[in-house]
Design a protein around this motif. Sequence first.
Motif, short mmCIF file in Angstrom:
data_model
loop_
_atom_site.label_atom_id
_atom_site.label_comp_id
_atom_site.label_asym_id
_atom_site.label_seq_id
_atom_site.Cartn_x
_atom_site.Cartn_y
_atom_site.Cartn_z
N LEU A 595 -20.74 30.74 0.37
CA LEU A 595 -21.86 31.69 0.40
C LEU A 595 -21.40 33.05 -0.11
O LEU A 595 -20.24 33.45 0.09
CB LEU A 595 -22.38 31.85 1.83
CG LEU A 595 -23.37 30.81 2.37
CD1 LEU A 595 -23.69 31.14 3.81
CD2 LEU A 595 -24.64 30.77 1.54
N LEU A 596 -22.32 33.76 -0.76
CA LEU A 596 -22.08 35.16 -1.15
C LEU A 596 -23.11 36.03 -0.43
O LEU A 596 -24.29 35.68 -0.40
CB LEU A 596 -22.24 35.33 -2.66
CG LEU A 596 -21.22 34.64 -3.55
CD1 LEU A 596 -21.66 34.76 -5.01
CD2 LEU A 596 -19.84 35.23 -3.37
N GLU A 597 -22.66 37.15 0.12
CA GLU A 597 -23.61 38.06 0.76
C GLU A 597 -23.72 39.36 -0.05
O GLU A 597 -22.73 39.83 -0.62
CB GLU A 597 -23.22 38.37 2.20
CG GLU A 597 -21.95 39.13 2.40
CD GLU A 597 -21.72 39.50 3.85
OE1 GLU A 597 -22.69 39.53 4.63
OE2 GLU A 597 -20.56 39.77 4.22
N LEU A 673 -18.83 35.09 1.91
CA LEU A 673 -19.04 35.10 3.35
C LEU A 673 -18.51 33.79 3.90
O LEU A 673 -18.86 32.71 3.41
CB LEU A 673 -20.52 35.25 3.68
CG LEU A 673 -20.91 35.26 5.16
CD1 LEU A 673 -20.40 36.53 5.84
CD2 LEU A 673 -22.41 35.14 5.34
N SER A 674 -17.67 33.86 4.93
CA SER A 674 -17.06 32.64 5.46
C SER A 674 -17.04 32.68 6.99
O SER A 674 -17.53 33.63 7.61
CB SER A 674 -15.64 32.49 4.92
OG SER A 674 -14.85 33.62 5.27
N LEU A 677 -19.98 33.49 10.60
CA LEU A 677 -21.19 34.09 10.03
C LEU A 677 -21.81 33.18 8.98
O LEU A 677 -23.03 33.01 8.92
CB LEU A 677 -20.88 35.47 9.43
CG LEU A 677 -20.50 36.56 10.44
CD1 LEU A 677 -20.04 37.81 9.70
CD2 LEU A 677 -21.67 36.89 11.34
N ALA A 678 -20.95 32.58 8.13
CA ALA A 678 -21.46 31.65 7.12
C ALA A 678 -22.04 30.41 7.78
O ALA A 678 -23.10 29.90 7.36
CB ALA A 678 -20.34 31.27 6.16
N ASP A 679 -21.38 29.92 8.81
CA ASP A 679 -21.87 28.74 9.53
C ASP A 679 -23.26 28.99 10.11
O ASP A 679 -24.12 28.11 10.10
CB ASP A 679 -20.90 28.35 10.66
CG ASP A 679 -19.56 27.85 10.13
OD1 ASP A 679 -19.51 27.47 8.94
OD2 ASP A 679 -18.58 27.86 10.89
N GLU A 680 -23.48 30.20 10.61
CA GLU A 680 -24.79 30.53 11.20
C GLU A 680 -25.89 30.54 10.14
O GLU A 680 -27.01 30.09 10.39
CB GLU A 680 -24.71 31.91 11.89
CG GLU A 680 -23.89 31.90 13.17
CD GLU A 680 -23.71 33.29 13.76
OE1 GLU A 680 -24.16 34.26 13.11
OE2 GLU A 680 -23.12 33.41 14.85
N VAL A 681 -25.57 31.07 8.95
CA VAL A 681 -26.55 31.09 7.86
C VAL A 681 -26.90 29.67 7.43
O VAL A 681 -28.07 29.33 7.24
CB VAL A 681 -26.01 31.90 6.66
CG1 VAL A 681 -26.98 31.80 5.48
CG2 VAL A 681 -25.82 33.36 7.05
#
Length: 694
Positions: A595-597, A673-674, A677-681
């Motif tokens: 993911l990229l934030e 993003l890792s 926080l990434a898992d939540e998204v």
Amino acid sequence: MSVVSTDLRNVAIIGHNETGKTTLVEQMLFYANVISRAETVASGKTTSDYTEEEINHKISIHASLASLTWDGRTLNILDTPGTAGFIGETICGFRSCESALMVVDGRDGAQIETIKLWRYLDERNKPRAVFLNKMDRERADYTHVLDNLKETFKTTFVPVTIPMGSGKDFKGIINLIENKAYFINRGGKETIGDIPAEYADFAEEYRNALIENAAEGADDLIEKYFDAGTLDSEEIRRGLREGMQDNRVVPAFCGCAEGGSGITSLLTFIRNNFPRPLGKIDWTIAEDGSSKDFVITAEGSAAAVVFKTTIDQFSGKLSFIKVLRGTVKGDTELYNPDLGKKERPNKVYRMVGKKLVETDSLPAGDIGVIAKSNIAFTNSTLVEGTDQKLKFKPLAFPQPIYSLAISSDDKKSEVKMNESLHKVTEEDLTFRIKFNEETKENVVAGMGELHLNMILDKVREKQKINIETKLPRVAYRETISRKSGIAEYSHKKQSGGHGQYARVLIEIEPLERGTYYSFTNAIKGGSVSKGYIPGIEKGLHEQMEEGFLAGYPMMDIGITLIDGKEHPVDSSEMAFKLAAKGAMKAALEKAGAVLLEPIMKLSVYIENDYLGDILSDLSGKRGRVLGQEDMGHLQLVKALVPQSELLNYAIDLKSMTSGTGSFEMEFDHYEPLSGKLADEVIKAYKDSVKEEQE
């Protein structure tokens, strides 16, 4: 009455909230006999704060135009809001006026919005003066505030008027050019007289400084000053006029707007010394897209630009124009090159607050209004004839800093809500509404919580509909972290008659951030016909748009088409599109999708007392502080912060700084993003898909 361009002066009144801008404009109109008495903001009857929202909130929300005549010259005064949420209205003033008057509280000096607005003026190299207001208030200190301005802005401030006393002892002002005293007369107009003996030394000290600074405005004045040791009044005016035009000096005035003090000297100086509109500006866009100077001139066919639009319940749509060439009259045929349409205004107007005052013409440099136009919109170029090569630069507005996802109860209400909000975008170019295809949300964006709430409340009340709000989902992106190796997929389908067949082999690799996409056809020997390549690219694009981890578009991926296979009967562009999508999914399985934030560039303006709290809060928001700029009793903190941490920052900063802080932000770049926080998204995406399927 006809007005000539040389007798025009256009001035934007700007400053921090509650410094007294609207009250000052009210007194200007009273002194010029435009109105019979000067009203207070508290009364809700001022000329420039006339909308229901402004009366209820006791603040300026819209830029309001008022024209007056002072000693034979026409002054167009634009009263602008001082609250950060309505900066778009102030930018209209920067664009339409050749100069600005910064109103400063005589107790507080440079405040947060003072500094931000000053920077806007610097970016435009706009001549300016300052008016130190509220000299009759307790703690008012002329010398201290002037020193504060000098320290904050590192420029030469030249006092033109100075106060006689302060606080409850304030008696009026001394005009250093005329060497006369103007005594305050509350409820009436100033009375002129000789300088009282107790202020003679004070006045002489400042007048000597005034003459010295004025002499630096022109070489011949410097010589005269060295020879004679002084300058006469007209020479002082000329020196200040030339120094102000070149932005080498900032004339400083003072007074008490509420008491009507300092008004005569200010109006006279604006009339005599503020820049006239004729001259060069950089409004033109050339045919190749570059900027070039445009000379405002009274000669030639008419040309104007629309810098502001309002929808009035009685007069309908009002288009505020700045005439840049020739003269605009009621029977002038104006052409909008963007629309390819012509129209005659029928009538042209000046304005005094909400009152339209019909005039026979608007000459070059003038500011006025045309009503109910079908071809005039904010930023429109209007020309006489069909000069399609002429195009004026649009106003440059800051990026919105606060967004909300909105919805209503049913489809009918949603339609009414969207129609009303799209109308708002005609008037307010800092307000935006769009449907986010990624997040499937209607999102409104503006310059702060107050800005959006006032717009939404107005629509709720007018349309009698419910509008629900929530924080919007962040528009993440997806990419890959490594090469995939060769991945392949064969699409086969047989259901009677012709079947579907296509085989695609690809390899993907990460690209430099911001590159988005590249495609290389490395097939040799013609194993896939050229006619099927567009179908393969479509499939790859579709899969990138659909995402892999959490449904967000993918970016910064290089794709190489290695090989493929087709069938002489069963292959088609559609078959190769589906095969390409399958190959892309297979490649993504191997390429370490991440993911990229979005990361925002944040600028926070705060008082020194809150610096520690702000730095601590930014650290807790995963922010990276880039630096601090000391501005006396204020600080500018610059940082890079993930957008997901800033969705509520307008409210957070207000809470942390007791409403005094201000900020600006714009998109800067994407970062991986890792972890949790990434898992939540990703989990939130999968839950939403599951919910839709159920």
